[in-house]
Design a protein around this motif. Structure first.
Motif, PDB file in Angstrom:
ATOM      1  N   PRO A  23       0.538  -1.140   0.052  1.00 61.90           N
ATOM      2  CA  PRO A  23       0.022  -0.199   0.214  1.00 61.90           C
ATOM      3  C   PRO A  23       1.408   1.699   0.036  1.00 61.90           C
ATOM      4  O   PRO A  23      -0.029   2.255   0.004  1.00 61.90           O
ATOM      5  CB  PRO A  23      -0.684   0.198   1.352  1.00 61.90           C
ATOM      6  CG  PRO A  23      -0.108  -1.163   2.459  1.00 61.90           C
ATOM      7  CD  PRO A  23       1.182  -1.784   1.669  1.00 61.90           C
ATOM      8  N   THR A  24       2.558   0.908  -0.437  1.00 65.67           N
ATOM      9  CA  THR A  24       2.456   2.491   0.301  1.00 65.67           C
ATOM     10  C   THR A  24       3.241   2.891  -1.227  1.00 65.67           C
ATOM     11  O   THR A  24       3.364   4.683  -1.764  1.00 65.67           O
ATOM     12  CB  THR A  24       4.212   2.138   0.705  1.00 65.67           C
ATOM     13  OG1 THR A  24       4.875   1.191   0.102  1.00 65.67           O
ATOM     14  CG2 THR A  24       4.263   1.612   2.180  1.00 65.67           C
ATOM     15  N   GLN A  25       3.138   2.617  -2.350  1.00 69.86           N
ATOM     16  CA  GLN A  25       3.455   2.811  -3.740  1.00 69.86           C
ATOM     17  C   GLN A  25       2.536   3.187  -4.712  1.00 69.86           C
ATOM     18  O   GLN A  25       1.853   2.405  -5.242  1.00 69.86           O
ATOM     19  CB  GLN A  25       4.767   2.702  -4.700  1.00 69.86           C
ATOM     20  CG  GLN A  25       5.235   2.830  -6.169  1.00 69.86           C
ATOM     21  CD  GLN A  25       5.337   4.309  -5.819  1.00 69.86           C
ATOM     22  OE1 GLN A  25       4.511   5.608  -6.309  1.00 69.86           O
ATOM     23  NE2 GLN A  25       6.121   4.505  -5.381  1.00 69.86           N
ATOM     24  N   SER A  26       1.818   4.059  -4.880  1.00 66.39           N
ATOM     25  CA  SER A  26       0.403   4.454  -5.932  1.00 66.39           C
ATOM     26  C   SER A  26       0.852   4.896  -7.408  1.00 66.39           C
ATOM     27  O   SER A  26      -0.087   4.731  -8.206  1.00 66.39           O
ATOM     28  CB  SER A  26      -0.871   4.905  -5.311  1.00 66.39           C
ATOM     29  OG  SER A  26      -0.148   6.083  -5.853  1.00 66.39           O
ATOM     30  N   CYS A 124      12.277   1.998 -11.164  1.00 68.12           N
ATOM     31  CA  CYS A 124      12.123   3.335 -10.525  1.00 68.12           C
ATOM     32  C   CYS A 124      11.388   2.702  -9.239  1.00 68.12           C
ATOM     33  O   CYS A 124      12.024   3.418  -7.791  1.00 68.12           O
ATOM     34  CB  CYS A 124      11.492   5.067 -10.584  1.00 68.12           C
ATOM     35  SG  CYS A 124      11.601   5.981 -10.018  1.00 68.12           S
ATOM     36  N   CYS A 125      10.731   2.971  -8.965  1.00 72.82           N
ATOM     37  CA  CYS A 125       9.457   2.384  -7.985  1.00 72.82           C
ATOM     38  C   CYS A 125       9.974   0.764  -7.187  1.00 72.82           C
ATOM     39  O   CYS A 125      10.410   1.150  -6.198  1.00 72.82           O
ATOM     40  CB  CYS A 125       7.786   1.822  -8.100  1.00 72.82           C
ATOM     41  SG  CYS A 125       7.823   3.503  -9.059  1.00 72.82           S
ATOM     42  N   GLY A 149       2.964   7.283   2.126  1.00 72.84           N
ATOM     43  CA  GLY A 149       2.655   7.030   0.477  1.00 72.84           C
ATOM     44  C   GLY A 149       3.640   7.268  -0.267  1.00 72.84           C
ATOM     45  O   GLY A 149       3.965   8.681  -0.001  1.00 72.84           O
ATOM     46  N   ALA A 150       3.586   6.450  -1.370  1.00 70.20           N
ATOM     47  CA  ALA A 150       4.714   7.741  -2.509  1.00 70.20           C
ATOM     48  C   ALA A 150       3.509   8.050  -3.780  1.00 70.20           C
ATOM     49  O   ALA A 150       2.866   6.521  -4.088  1.00 70.20           O
ATOM     50  CB  ALA A 150       5.793   7.215  -2.200  1.00 70.20           C
ATOM     51  N   ASP A 153       8.165   9.597  -6.661  1.00 69.98           N
ATOM     52  CA  ASP A 153       9.792   9.864  -6.243  1.00 69.98           C
ATOM     53  C   ASP A 153       8.573  11.029  -5.560  1.00 69.98           C
ATOM     54  O   ASP A 153       9.400  11.949  -4.913  1.00 69.98           O
ATOM     55  CB  ASP A 153      10.948  10.159  -6.118  1.00 69.98           C
ATOM     56  CG  ASP A 153      10.066  11.511  -7.755  1.00 69.98           C
ATOM     57  OD1 ASP A 153       9.161  11.940  -7.802  1.00 69.98           O
ATOM     58  OD2 ASP A 153      10.924  12.290  -8.780  1.00 69.98           O
ATOM     59  N   ASP A 154       7.259  11.202  -5.298  1.00 66.63           N
ATOM     60  CA  ASP A 154       6.735  12.121  -4.388  1.00 66.63           C
ATOM     61  C   ASP A 154       6.303  11.292  -3.051  1.00 66.63           C
ATOM     62  O   ASP A 154       5.500  10.774  -3.368  1.00 66.63           O
ATOM     63  CB  ASP A 154       5.459  12.522  -5.082  1.00 66.63           C
ATOM     64  CG  ASP A 154       4.713  14.348  -4.038  1.00 66.63           C
ATOM     65  OD1 ASP A 154       5.403  14.441  -3.594  1.00 66.63           O
ATOM     66  OD2 ASP A 154       4.184  15.021  -4.985  1.00 66.63           O
ATOM     67  N   VAL A 155       7.426  11.794  -1.697  1.00 61.51           N
ATOM     68  CA  VAL A 155       6.829  10.654  -0.960  1.00 61.51           C
ATOM     69  C   VAL A 155       6.063  12.031   0.608  1.00 61.51           C
ATOM     70  O   VAL A 155       6.485  12.774   0.293  1.00 61.51           O
ATOM     71  CB  VAL A 155       8.296  10.259  -0.180  1.00 61.51           C
ATOM     72  CG1 VAL A 155       7.988   9.636   0.702  1.00 61.51           C
ATOM     73  CG2 VAL A 155       8.990   9.171  -0.912  1.00 61.51           C
TER      74      VAL A 155
END
Length: 387
Positions: A23-26, A124-125, A149-150, A153-155
């Motif tokens: 759930p941390t990378q969308s 990259c992700c 969340g990210a 590269d926007d964290v």
């Protein structure tokens, strides 16, 4: 051929990639991924208004990607893509530069992602995924509801104010260990309770009006985004008028201006309409529609005092004999609700908040954002535009 194969491999592993990164990378295999991250942060801050959101942008994230780390991470979720990419990265990537003096220079790169690679976002992700998992575990050891969340590269981190300094340290350490660093001029901190973000840890600086997360306004930043978008559209429409004035004489000049208006410029407010409550954007949407209509009349040299097509004909599709203009004001509510429905599963996975859940005996009162969303959905139901 390389691009085609990469796209096919990404499509074949879409579900496993989504499962690996959420759930941390969308940003990979998530419909409306940017909206999902922004809406998640909105909901978390509404439920915990004293908490602080720390937003950081990783500097040159694609160029700093560690290739071997990305391939190792992808091997479990997209093995075919990992094998394909490993062949491409068997040696350094050579780039050719044609210089102004006519000479040619070559530069070899053994790290980073190749420009234009369709698999670039996934790679990259993948390189950042271990850092996000490590960071989430560390922050939830401090507080079980800490948010990480990210979108690429926007964290974004959302934590209690007493843990903000530690969260910043952990984030810098987790990404630094993978060769990444936050861009100092793009680190912001915001809290609905202004005092909570008055003195954020470096390199984060206070952003009193809110944040813009992957294009989604959080806090009070929607109004400024709308003003900026209207200014941008006004400038583009003036350039469009120059096309009509200075282009080759004849119908082609007018038709070209109209196609640019209909296919590109009139949709410039679309994304903001999807992520902003309708009542906050209505006045700006009315002005936007006025600008677009004026540009349409100008394209065909129709004075405002002259008889003009009816509103119905203006907004009827070209295939049905209309002009094909879109009223952003009329679409505000539908766009806002459609976006929320699309990303609701991802928002719940990221934030733990079921934004579209019905009220019930086991459910606490809705937050203001949820209340606005359900009210907008109710408007559509009343009009018979939704089920």
């Amino acid at each position: 051929m390389r691009r085609l194969l990469a796209r096919c491999l990404l499509a074949s592993d879409r579900e496993s990639l989504r499962a690996a990164f959420q759930p941390t990378q969308s940003a990979v295999a998530v419909a409306g991924g940017a909206e999902a991250l922004g809406r998640s942060v909105q909901l978390v801050l509404e439920e915990r208004p004293s908490w602080v959101a720390l937003q950081g942008d990783l500097e040159n994230a694609f160029g700093r990607t560690k290739r071997e780390a990305a391939l190792e991470e992808l091997h479990g979720s997209a093995p075919a893509l990992a094998r394909f990419q490993r062949r491409l990265w068997a040696g350094p990537t050579r780039f050719r530069f044609d210089l102004a003096d006519g000479s040619t220079a070559f530069v070899d790169a053994s790290e980073g992602i190749d420009q234009g690679d369709p698999a670039g976002p996934a790679l990259c992700c993948a390189s950042m995924a271990p850092a996000l998992r490590e960071l989430q575990a560390a922050l939830r050891a401090l507080h079980e509801d800490a948010f990480v969340g990210a979108f690429m590269d926007d964290v974004v981190l959302v934590v209690p104010p007493e843990h903000a300094a530690r969260a910043a340290e952990l984030a810098k350490a987790a990404f630094g260990a993978r060769g990444h660093a936050f861009a100092a001029d793009k680190c912001r901190a915001y809290s609905p309770t202004a005092a909570s973000a008055a003195a954020p840890p470096p390199p984060f600086v206070p952003s009193p009006l809110g944040l813009v997360i992957a294009g989604v306004p959080v806090g009070q930043s929607a109004q400024q985004l709308a003003v900026d978008k209207l200014a941008e559209v006004s400038l583009l429409l003036e350039r469009l008028r120059s096309v009509r004035r200075e282009g080759a004489a004849g119908y082609a000049r007018r038709f070209s201006a109209f196609r640019i208006l209909a296919q590109c410029l009139q949709h410039k407010l679309g994304f903001l309409a999807r992520v902003t409550p309708p009542e906050e954007l209505r006045a700006h949407a009315q002005e936007f529609d006025r600008l677009v209509q004026r540009a349409f009349l100008d394209a065909f040299s129709i004075a405002e005092s002259e008889p003009m097509p009816s509103a119905a004909q203006l907004h009827l599709p070209v295939a049905r004999g209309g002009c094909g203009l879109v009223s952003q004001e009329e679409r505000l509510t539908a766009a806002f609700v459609a976006s929320a429905v699309l990303v609701a599963p991802s928002v719940q996975a990221m934030s733990g908040i079921a934004s579209m859940a019905p009220e019930g005996p086991d459910r606490t009162a809705r937050s203001p954002g949820e209340a606005r969303l359900h009210a907008a959905a109710g408007e559509l139901l009343a009009l018979g535009l939704a089920e």
